[in-house]
Design an enzyme around this catalytic site. Structure first.
Site, mmCIF file in Angstrom:
data_model
loop_
_atom_site.group_PDB
_atom_site.id
_atom_site.type_symbol
_atom_site.label_atom_id
_atom_site.label_comp_id
_atom_site.label_asym_id
_atom_site.label_seq_id
_atom_site.Cartn_x
_atom_site.Cartn_y
_atom_site.Cartn_z
ATOM 1 N N SER A 133 -11.645 -4.615 -10.662
ATOM 2 C CA SER A 133 -11.314 -3.649 -9.612
ATOM 3 C C SER A 133 -10.601 -2.369 -10.008
ATOM 4 C CB SER A 133 -10.104 -4.286 -8.723
ATOM 5 O OG SER A 133 -9.549 -3.535 -8.001
ATOM 6 N N TYR A 156 -1.910 -8.119 -9.018
ATOM 7 C CA TYR A 156 -3.243 -7.897 -8.595
ATOM 8 C C TYR A 156 -3.663 -7.105 -9.709
ATOM 9 C CZ TYR A 156 -7.737 -6.795 -6.541
ATOM 10 O OH TYR A 156 -9.065 -6.417 -6.241
#
Length: 244
Positions: A133, A156
């Site tokens: 990401s 995350y």
């Protein structure tokens, strides 16, 4: 002969988009996920149940793939297991759930990589693609979340930056063995986010802003193609300029 492509976590938003695209492009697609959906059956895509947080289920998956399909040309790892407290703000984060999420996401990605590369070595070739990401290459733009109920979990960011590091580590470790390991870092994917967030996010991009799940399909296909035979250890960013 068709290439056999396994998509781990292929029932999810990104994984299923990739699965449909590759199936329509002539690949033999196998989804490995702990959850099945009617959509998979409707598209005539193979499905094998697998929870990547459990070693015995990963072992069963690889054994079944070997028995039924004889070869595994490539694996796309898109699994995204989450604890019941996933998405907590940094200030309210609890150790129990932090440990659970880091182990389930980053730990499982490492162990799965270990097991599938062991198979690739016996096969004498293979390609592993992880999905990372933009949050793995830079910190969130916290102003985008102001006045919304959205957060960008710190775990995350830790997990996705870890995936990029793991990708480079594995690519270097196995670079003499005809095994390639790469990852893709997409920008944000549209999924009913707050309109205020979407407006601020788009202002940081080139033209589109948040991506549709289909927007990384061609990048995945490139990494599966012979045109990428000498590409390994790379993190390909697809984010409409958000990270610039």
């Amino acid at each position: 002969m068709k290439k056999n492509i396994v998509i781990v976590g292929g029932s999810g938003l990104l994984g299923f988009s990739i699965a449909k695209f590759l199936f329509s492009s002539g690949y033999n697609v196998i989804i490995a996920d702990k959850n099945s959906t009617k959509k998979i059956k409707n598209h005539n895509i193979h499905f094998i149940k697998c929870d990547v947080t459990k070693d015995d289920e990963i072992d069963f998956l690889i054994s079944k793939l070997k028995k039924e399909f004889k070869k595994i040309d490539a694996v796309i790892y898109s699994a995204y297991p989450k604890s019941k407290k996933w998405g907590a703000s940094f200030e309210s984060l609890k150790r129990r759930y932090l440990n659970e999420d880091l182990q389930a996401q980053l730990g499982s990605a490492i162990i799965f990589s270990q097991k599938i590369i062991k198979y690739f070595r016996k096969q004498n070739y293979g390609s592993l693609i992880h999905l990372a990401s933009i949050q793995g290459i830079t910190s969130p733009k916290f102003a985008h979340y102001k006045n919304t109920n959205m957060v960008s979990p710190i775990e995350y960011s830790a997990m996705k930056s870890g995936i990029i590091s793991v990708t480079k580590y594995l690519a270097k470790f196995y670079k003499k063995e005809n095994i390639r390991v790469n990852c893709i870092s997409p920008g944000g994917i549209l999924d009913n986010q707050d309109k205020r967030f979407l407006k601020k996010y788009k202002a940081e991009c080139g033209s589109k802003g948040m991506l549709d799940s289909e927007d990384i399909n061609s990048t995945v296909e490139f990494l599966l193609s012979d045109g990428s035979n000498y590409i390994t250890g790379q993190n390909i960013i697809v984010d409409d300029g958000w990270s610039l």
